[in-house]
Scaffold this active site. Structure first.
Site, PDB file in Angstrom:
ATOM      1  CG  ASP A  67      -3.658   3.995  -2.287  1.00 56.84           C
ATOM      2  OD1 ASP A  67      -2.552   4.529  -2.384  1.00 56.84           O
ATOM      3  OD2 ASP A  67      -3.955   3.287  -1.313  1.00 56.84           O
ATOM      4  CG  ASP A  77      -1.859   1.167   1.221  1.00 59.42           C
ATOM      5  OD1 ASP A  77      -2.407   1.484   2.275  1.00 59.42           O
ATOM      6  OD2 ASP A  77      -2.020   1.790   0.155  1.00 59.42           O
ATOM      7  CG  ASP A 129      -5.766   1.930   1.665  1.00 65.08           C
ATOM      8  OD1 ASP A 129      -5.283   3.066   1.712  1.00 65.08           O
ATOM      9  OD2 ASP A 129      -5.180   0.962   1.136  1.00 65.08           O
ATOM     10  CG  ASP A 133      -0.175   1.703  -3.671  1.00 65.22           C
ATOM     11  OD1 ASP A 133      -1.329   1.289  -3.460  1.00 65.22           O
ATOM     12  OD2 ASP A 133       0.384   2.546  -2.935  1.00 65.22           O
TER      13      ASP A 133
HETATM   14  C1  LIG Z   1       6.423  -6.629  -0.151  1.00 63.34           C
HETATM   15  C2  LIG Z   1       7.629  -5.893  -0.660  1.00 63.34           C
HETATM   16  C3  LIG Z   1       7.792  -6.054  -2.158  1.00 63.34           C
HETATM   17  C4  LIG Z   1       7.519  -4.385  -0.261  1.00 63.34           C
HETATM   18  C5  LIG Z   1       8.820  -3.653  -0.495  1.00 63.34           C
HETATM   19  C6  LIG Z   1       8.759  -2.247   0.093  1.00 63.34           C
HETATM   20  C7  LIG Z   1       9.141  -2.268   1.570  1.00 63.34           C
HETATM   21  C8  LIG Z   1      10.667  -2.295   1.682  1.00 63.34           C
HETATM   22  C9  LIG Z   1       8.540  -1.081   2.280  1.00 63.34           C
HETATM   23  C10 LIG Z   1       8.959  -1.061   3.752  1.00 63.34           C
HETATM   24  C11 LIG Z   1       8.036  -0.144   4.513  1.00 63.34           C
HETATM   25  C12 LIG Z   1       7.089  -0.956   5.366  1.00 63.34           C
HETATM   26  C13 LIG Z   1       7.812  -1.434   6.631  1.00 63.34           C
HETATM   27  C14 LIG Z   1       5.938  -0.079   5.705  1.00 63.34           C
HETATM   28  C15 LIG Z   1       4.756  -0.888   6.224  1.00 63.34           C
HETATM   29  C16 LIG Z   1       3.735   0.092   6.640  1.00 63.34           C
HETATM   30  C17 LIG Z   1       2.378  -0.489   6.958  1.00 63.34           C
HETATM   31  C18 LIG Z   1       2.387  -1.322   8.219  1.00 63.34           C
HETATM   32  C19 LIG Z   1       1.431   0.695   7.069  1.00 63.34           C
HETATM   33  C20 LIG Z   1       0.894   1.090   5.717  1.00 63.34           C
HETATM   34  O1  LIG Z   1       0.350   2.398   5.787  1.00 63.34           O
HETATM   35  C21 LIG Z   1      -0.430   2.660   4.713  1.00 63.34           C
HETATM   36  C22 LIG Z   1      -0.357   4.064   4.315  1.00 63.34           C
HETATM   37  C23 LIG Z   1      -1.822   4.446   4.126  1.00 63.34           C
HETATM   38  O2  LIG Z   1      -1.795   5.608   3.442  1.00 63.34           O
HETATM   39  P1  LIG Z   1      -2.411   5.705   1.928  1.00 63.34           P
HETATM   40  O3  LIG Z   1      -2.165   7.081   1.451  1.00 63.34           O
HETATM   41  O4  LIG Z   1      -1.992   4.585   1.052  1.00 63.34           O
HETATM   42  O5  LIG Z   1      -3.975   5.508   2.134  1.00 63.34           O
HETATM   43  C24 LIG Z   1      -4.725   6.525   2.786  1.00 63.34           C
HETATM   44  C25 LIG Z   1      -5.346   5.900   4.009  1.00 63.34           C
HETATM   45  O6  LIG Z   1      -6.136   4.809   3.605  1.00 63.34           O
HETATM   46  C26 LIG Z   1      -6.253   6.921   4.664  1.00 63.34           C
HETATM   47  O7  LIG Z   1      -6.897   6.246   5.727  1.00 63.34           O
HETATM   48  P2  LIG Z   1      -6.972   6.985   7.162  1.00 63.34           P
HETATM   49  O8  LIG Z   1      -7.643   8.295   6.891  1.00 63.34           O
HETATM   50  O9  LIG Z   1      -5.544   7.145   7.621  1.00 63.34           O
HETATM   51  O10 LIG Z   1      -7.801   6.056   8.012  1.00 63.34           O
HETATM   52  C27 LIG Z   1      -7.329   7.406   3.719  1.00 63.34           C
HETATM   53  O11 LIG Z   1      -8.088   8.416   4.369  1.00 63.34           O
HETATM   54  C28 LIG Z   1      -6.691   8.000   2.471  1.00 63.34           C
HETATM   55  O12 LIG Z   1      -7.720   8.327   1.549  1.00 63.34           O
HETATM   56  C29 LIG Z   1      -5.763   6.992   1.807  1.00 63.34           C
HETATM   57  O13 LIG Z   1      -5.084   7.616   0.701  1.00 63.34           O
HETATM   58  O14 LIG Z   1       0.242   4.954   5.264  1.00 63.34           O
HETATM   59  C30 LIG Z   1       1.565   5.321   4.959  1.00 63.34           C
HETATM   60  C31 LIG Z   1       2.065   6.183   6.092  1.00 63.34           C
HETATM   61  C32 LIG Z   1       3.513   5.988   6.468  1.00 63.34           C
HETATM   62  C33 LIG Z   1       4.431   6.623   5.463  1.00 63.34           C
HETATM   63  C34 LIG Z   1       3.881   4.522   6.676  1.00 63.34           C
HETATM   64  C35 LIG Z   1       5.064   4.444   7.654  1.00 63.34           C
HETATM   65  C36 LIG Z   1       5.229   3.036   8.142  1.00 63.34           C
HETATM   66  C37 LIG Z   1       6.331   2.935   9.187  1.00 63.34           C
HETATM   67  C38 LIG Z   1       7.647   2.675   8.472  1.00 63.34           C
HETATM   68  C39 LIG Z   1       5.948   1.880  10.153  1.00 63.34           C
HETATM   69  C40 LIG Z   1       6.978   0.797  10.329  1.00 63.34           C
HETATM   70  C41 LIG Z   1       6.305  -0.523  10.289  1.00 63.34           C
HETATM   71  C42 LIG Z   1       6.961  -1.541  11.182  1.00 63.34           C
HETATM   72  C43 LIG Z   1       8.344  -1.903  10.665  1.00 63.34           C
HETATM   73  C44 LIG Z   1       6.065  -2.766  11.232  1.00 63.34           C
HETATM   74  C45 LIG Z   1       5.703  -3.096  12.644  1.00 63.34           C
HETATM   75  C46 LIG Z   1       6.081  -4.521  12.982  1.00 63.34           C
HETATM   76  C47 LIG Z   1       6.661  -4.673  14.379  1.00 63.34           C
HETATM   77  C48 LIG Z   1       6.894  -6.122  14.721  1.00 63.34           C
HETATM   78  C49 LIG Z   1       5.812  -3.993  15.399  1.00 63.34           C
HETATM   79  N1  LIG Z   2      -2.517   2.666  -7.788  1.00 60.10           N
HETATM   80  C1  LIG Z   2      -2.115   3.879  -7.361  1.00 60.10           C
HETATM   81  C2  LIG Z   2      -1.754   4.068  -6.004  1.00 60.10           C
HETATM   82  C3  LIG Z   2      -1.366   5.313  -5.593  1.00 60.10           C
HETATM   83  N2  LIG Z   2      -1.309   6.332  -6.507  1.00 60.10           N
HETATM   84  C4  LIG Z   2      -0.861   7.680  -6.096  1.00 60.10           C
HETATM   85  O1  LIG Z   2      -0.179   7.599  -4.827  1.00 60.10           O
HETATM   86  C5  LIG Z   2      -0.979   8.248  -3.809  1.00 60.10           C
HETATM   87  C6  LIG Z   2      -0.995   7.388  -2.560  1.00 60.10           C
HETATM   88  O2  LIG Z   2       0.356   7.275  -2.150  1.00 60.10           O
HETATM   89  P1  LIG Z   2       0.738   6.195  -0.981  1.00 60.10           P
HETATM   90  O3  LIG Z   2       2.223   6.311  -0.883  1.00 60.10           O
HETATM   91  O4  LIG Z   2       0.006   6.642   0.239  1.00 60.10           O
HETATM   92  O5  LIG Z   2       0.264   4.860  -1.469  1.00 60.10           O
HETATM   93  C7  LIG Z   2      -2.363   8.368  -4.396  1.00 60.10           C
HETATM   94  O6  LIG Z   2      -3.045   9.460  -3.806  1.00 60.10           O
HETATM   95  C8  LIG Z   2      -2.061   8.593  -5.868  1.00 60.10           C
HETATM   96  O7  LIG Z   2      -1.664   9.915  -6.089  1.00 60.10           O
HETATM   97  C9  LIG Z   2      -1.667   6.141  -7.842  1.00 60.10           C
HETATM   98  O8  LIG Z   2      -1.638   7.114  -8.647  1.00 60.10           O
HETATM   99  N3  LIG Z   2      -2.066   4.907  -8.249  1.00 60.10           N
HETATM  100 MG   LIG Z   3      -3.668   3.291   0.600  1.00 58.55          MG
HETATM  101 MG   LIG Z   4      -1.020   3.343  -1.243  1.00 61.86          MG
END
Ligand SMILES: CC(C)CCC[C@@H](C)CCC[C@@H](C)CCC[C@@H](C)CCOC[C@@H](COP(=O)(O)O[C@@H]1[C@H](O)[C@H](OP(=O)(O)O)[C@@H](O)[C@H](O)[C@H]1O)OCC[C@H](C)CCC[C@H](C)CCC[C@H](C)CCCC(C)C
Ligand SMILES: Nc1ccn([C@@H]2O[C@H](COP(=O)(O)O)[C@@H](O)[C@H]2O)c(=O)n1
Ligand SMILES: [Mg+2]
Ligand SMILES: [Mg+2]
EC number: 2.7.8.39
Length: 199
Positions: free
Chosen positions: A82, A61, A86, A64
């Site tokens: 995205d 997540d 979620d 992407d």
């Molecule tokens: C599988 C492999 C090929 C992957 C390779 C890449 C890896 C090397 C990446 C490593 C990073 C990894 C450790 C991170 C994991 C993070 C995960 C646990 C959390 C994911 O957060 C998701 C993201 C959500 O944001 P997004 O914009 O995509 O979506 C938004 C969200 O849904 C909003 O919901 P809400 O309002 O918040 O409820 C919606 O409103 C939005 O519309 C929607 O867009 O968040 C990213 C934020 C941070 C940048 C993530 C930081 C993660 C930290 C690094 C945490 C570290 C994790 C620990 C290592 C794991 C804990 C394990 C331990 C044993 C306790």
């Molecule tokens: N399939 C996708 C996924 C994400 N995006 C772009 O990334 C933003 C979310 O970033 P995260 O690092 O929180 O995943 C999303 O708002 C899009 O701008 C996309 O284009 N296509």
């Molecule tokens: Mg997301």
């Molecule tokens: Mg994402």
């Protein structure tokens, strides 16, 4: 809260994103598939493996967006996909824990309801041109707490899993209040500036 780590995380993600020149929507869809597998693992009482799959789903997540930005493949549909996926992943993970008998349906409903309300408030605020990302239990924090819950539940005792999910619910409803108050204040200042302009 964890959102502040994004600049540091990007240093890790960008070299990986550079090597993955694919349609980011495929990664987004894969993150759901992994979340479904996590739920199935909970149904078959594989807590630790399920926790690892939540981490992989969450990583995808985050990945992407990094791939979309790095390869200039960001799109409005991708942003929509995205956010929408979620919500699906948030629910399926809890449903998996219910189906595995680790939490009862009432706790499960509260966990899903509170998570959805957090995200709904952000989305509704954005529709009114207010950015509302604040709050202690944003999605990343919720996923990390769930990972911790299932790992401790699998290693120590499943009763811990239930109580950590209850803590997650408390933090999530607190975040709902945080986001409502924040958005209310932002809207009040918007309304007052409009009213002053009309005088
Ligand atoms: C599988 C492999 C090929 C992957 C390779 C890449 C890896 C090397 C990446 C490593 C990073 C990894 C450790 C991170 C994991 C993070 C995960 C646990 C959390 C994911 O957060 C998701 C993201 C959500 O944001 P997004 O914009 O995509 O979506 C938004 C969200 O849904 C909003 O919901 P809400 O309002 O918040 O409820 C919606 O409103 C939005 O519309 C929607 O867009 O968040 C990213 C934020 C941070 C940048 C993530 C930081 C993660 C930290 C690094 C945490 C570290 C994790 C620990 C290592 C794991 C804990 C394990 C331990 C044993 C306790
Ligand atoms: N399939 C996708 C996924 C994400 N995006 C772009 O990334 C933003 C979310 O970033 P995260 O690092 O929180 O995943 C999303 O708002 C899009 O701008 C996309 O284009 N296509
Ligand atoms: Mg997301
Ligand atoms: Mg994402």
């Amino acid at each position: 809260m964890l959102e502040n780590l994004r600049p540091y995380l990007n240093k890790i993600l960008n070299p990986i994103a550079k090597k993955i020149d694919v349609n980011p929507n495929y990664i987004t869809i894969l993150s759901i598939i992994i979340a479904i597998l996590a739920a199935l693992l909970f149904y078959f009482h594989q807590l630790i493996l399920g926790g690892i799959f939540i981490l992989i789903s969450g990583s995808l997540d985050v990945l992407d967006g990094a791939v979309a930005r790095y390869h200039n493949k960001s799109s409005k549909f991708g942003a929509f996909l995205d956010s929408t996926t979620d919500r699906f992943s948030d629910a399926i993970i809890i449903i998996g824990l219910i189906s595995g008998g680790y939490i009862d349906w009432f706790i499960g409903i509260l966990a899903i309801h509170s998570a959805y309300t957090i995200s709904y408030i952000r989305s509704k605020a954005e529709s009114m041109n207010i950015e509302c990302k604040i709050g202690i239990a944003e999605r990343a924090v919720r996923l990390v707490i769930l990972i911790i819950a299932v790992l401790i539940g699998g290693i120590v005792d499943t009763i811990w899993l239930k109580w950590i999910v209850i803590l997650l619910i408390v933090l999530s409803y607190f975040t709902v209040i945080q986001r409502m108050v924040y958005t209310w204040n932002k809207l009040k200042s918007k309304d007052s500036s409009i009213n002053n302009a009309n005088k």
